[in-house]
Design a protein around this motif. Sequence first.
Motif, PDB file in Angstrom:
ATOM      1  N   UNK A 112       0.610  -1.162  -0.025  1.00 18.58           N
ATOM      2  CA  UNK A 112      -0.053  -0.004  -0.042  1.00 18.58           C
ATOM      3  C   UNK A 112       0.786   1.502  -0.036  1.00 18.58           C
ATOM      4  N   UNK A 113       2.024   1.207   0.831  1.00 18.24           N
ATOM      5  CA  UNK A 113       2.600   2.387   0.911  1.00 18.24           C
ATOM      6  C   UNK A 113       3.380   2.771  -0.414  1.00 18.24           C
ATOM      7  N   UNK A 114       4.025   1.579  -1.092  1.00 14.95           N
ATOM      8  CA  UNK A 114       4.773   1.670  -2.226  1.00 14.95           C
ATOM      9  C   UNK A 114       3.928   2.339  -3.296  1.00 14.95           C
ATOM     10  N   UNK A 115       2.483   1.920  -3.589  1.00 17.99           N
ATOM     11  CA  UNK A 115       1.626   2.305  -4.464  1.00 17.99           C
ATOM     12  C   UNK A 115       1.501   3.762  -4.168  1.00 17.99           C
ATOM     13  N   UNK A 116       1.209   4.178  -3.103  1.00 13.89           N
ATOM     14  CA  UNK A 116       0.810   5.727  -2.545  1.00 13.89           C
ATOM     15  C   UNK A 116       1.938   6.616  -2.806  1.00 13.89           C
ATOM     16  N   UNK A 117       2.990   5.911  -2.510  1.00 13.12           N
ATOM     17  CA  UNK A 117       4.397   6.867  -2.491  1.00 13.12           C
ATOM     18  C   UNK A 117       4.574   7.033  -4.139  1.00 13.12           C
ATOM     19  N   UNK A 118       4.411   6.059  -4.885  1.00 11.82           N
ATOM     20  CA  UNK A 118       4.758   6.177  -6.202  1.00 11.82           C
ATOM     21  C   UNK A 118       3.773   7.193  -6.925  1.00 11.82           C
ATOM     22  N   UNK A 119       2.353   7.164  -6.423  1.00  8.69           N
ATOM     23  CA  UNK A 119       1.490   7.910  -6.947  1.00  8.69           C
ATOM     24  C   UNK A 119       1.396   9.405  -6.456  1.00  8.69           C
ATOM     25  N   UNK A 120       1.805   9.645  -5.192  1.00  7.81           N
ATOM     26  CA  UNK A 120       1.659  11.059  -4.511  1.00  7.81           C
ATOM     27  C   UNK A 120       2.974  11.378  -4.085  1.00  7.81           C
ATOM     28  N   UNK A 121       4.047  10.601  -4.144  1.00  6.67           N
ATOM     29  CA  UNK A 121       5.371  10.959  -3.522  1.00  6.67           C
ATOM     30  C   UNK A 121       5.667  10.479  -2.160  1.00  6.67           C
ATOM     31  N   UNK A 122       6.796  10.245  -1.854  1.00  7.56           N
ATOM     32  CA  UNK A 122       7.106   9.840  -0.462  1.00  7.56           C
ATOM     33  C   UNK A 122       7.031  11.097   0.488  1.00  7.56           C
ATOM     34  N   UNK A 123       5.688  11.571   0.713  1.00 10.61           N
ATOM     35  CA  UNK A 123       5.717  12.901   1.680  1.00 10.61           C
ATOM     36  C   UNK A 123       4.450  12.643   2.459  1.00 10.61           C
ATOM     37  N   UNK A 124       4.066  13.805   3.263  1.00  6.58           N
ATOM     38  CA  UNK A 124       2.655  13.782   3.837  1.00  6.58           C
ATOM     39  C   UNK A 124       1.792  13.547   3.121  1.00  6.58           C
TER      40      UNK A 124
END
Lengths: 315, 315
Positions: free
Chosen positions: A32-44
């Motif tokens: 889940x984290x990988x998918x969201x960081x890819x789409x929105x960035x590794x940020x808040x």
Amino acid sequence: MFIDRLIDSIQEKDNPTVVGLDPKMEYIPSFIKDKCFKEYGANLKGCAEAIIEFNRLIIDSIYDQIPAVKPQLAYYEMYGVDGIYAFDETCRYAGNKGLIVIADGKRNDIGTTAEAYSKAFLGSTEIDKQIMQQAFQVDALTVNPYLGEDGIKPFINDCINNEKGIFVLVKTSNKSSGQLQDLVTQNCKSIYEIIAEYVNEWGKPVTGKYGYSSVGAVVGATYPNQAKLLRSIMKRAYILVPGYGAQGGTARDCANSFKKDGLGAIVNASRSIMCAYKSDIWKSEYSEEKFAEASRAEVIRMKNDLNAVLGERAG
Amino acid sequence: MFIDRLIDSIQEKDNPTVVGLDPKMEYIPSFIKDKCFKEYGANLKGCAEAIIEFNRLIIDSIYDQIPAVKPQLAYYEMYGVDGIYAFDETCRYAGNKGLIVIADGKRNDIGTTAEAYSKAFLGSTEIDKQIMQQAFQVDALTVNPYLGEDGIKPFINDCINNEKGIFVLVKTSNKSSGQLQDLVTQNCKSIYEIIAEYVNEWGKPVTGKYGYSSVGAVVGATYPNQAKLLRSIMKRAYILVPGYGAQGGTARDCANSFKKDGLGAIVNASRSIMCAYKSDIWKSEYSEEKFAEASRAEVIRMKNDLNAVLGERAG
């Protein structure tokens, strides 16, 4: 009335559990984290989207088994404005699934400011003349009594007017809770007893059909003896019990907050349910991909654990 | 160290005032509201944008006169996610103007959760492995001591590690503050005295060059006698004094929270400054359009009022 809706739902689901939604990043599976960081960035923002996704999948998997969820605001404020967006989305999603939402914010302030907090969580905000809008969609809020009655009354007014609820901190589950709460006054009562008497009194105007009030109390599972006394002082308060599971409280410890009829308390568990897939009990059975199924298995295990002890006491 | 920066700024501006940014919609001039409602709609977003605009214009007008601002979170949470965006923008704007920002949230929880609150306001949030991000840009936070030491320690750790500050509620300014805070224990001490002793102790590791600590206390101007006692118990605590002006506290009432050297306290005023243009003192001189100039006039009047009384005592 809030308390009647809560009790109806506890009875319908046959489960006095509230699931704490306190989504630390380390709880969230990497896919889940990988998918969201890819789409929105590794940020808040990426974290906030991962939290929303994680919460949704857990809610989808357990909503038919539980009456209520309790998102803890601290774990959303950690992610700034994006985190509060995740809190808001989580509350809406849970509400749409028929769950009662208890915002755990332990808010407190002087009267006029408590009124603002109450508008935020239990009331609605005046935009312009006749236009009102709800800031957050929750059913109840935890509050801190350090400021006394005029810091609590605004919340009670919204409990009356908008069918909402509050849970007042009485005896908290942490180790140092006694430092202030256990102090004994000159009339031989502890602070937690005195607050408990107020809570029982404050709850009068919002007492529902089961004899319980929408003004509830927080009493930690880690203090079962105090819970017994507090249960007898606060005859009409529903007790929110944190400390089960990860904090060390057992079903038997929680039982003292219930009345003999099996009502009177709702037990919170957060980490043990959100992280069930990492726990000794479930990790061999459920992979990270099946984290939501593990949460469901733990919810059912906990329900049976609580109901077994409550059944013994009733019998 | 936070406390040294605060004192340096108080001395540089010759002003022991913190301006509370508690922007109720009724405080905001209609020309700002109309503009924002037209652009963003008469909704939570429109309100949030009006608040940002209002706060900016006030900050622009007074930042050279004051050391610090204190946005009260309740008045931003009222506007939901948009409101928290306004809080965040306000903190950043004030920080960029060189002002110290004290977030008034009265946060509190058990250790692990207090840690999350502390990360949100005084620390930073781990996104992924080595990536850290700050959730909100503030310098200090107000906290509630009801849960005892392990609910406070996480904040103190961030005071040490990140040069931040906290102000612990000791004796609040509201009418019913005595209901819990004035209770006298069996060793003949009141709750507020006991908390004060802890505050002084907790502050040791973050004591700065002036002998004051980054662990401060909140003591209401409305209780000048208690303030005198508390000033003597908490030798190293800087005292944040609410209750001046609209709540009825005078400069003389506030003076008891200061030491003879004129240091030791910072006095908050919110409504009297934000709404100066509506006040009896200033409304004939300043139209709604000139609200920010009225705020400046009131800031200067208050500074002189406080300094006159502090000067008398020193002399």
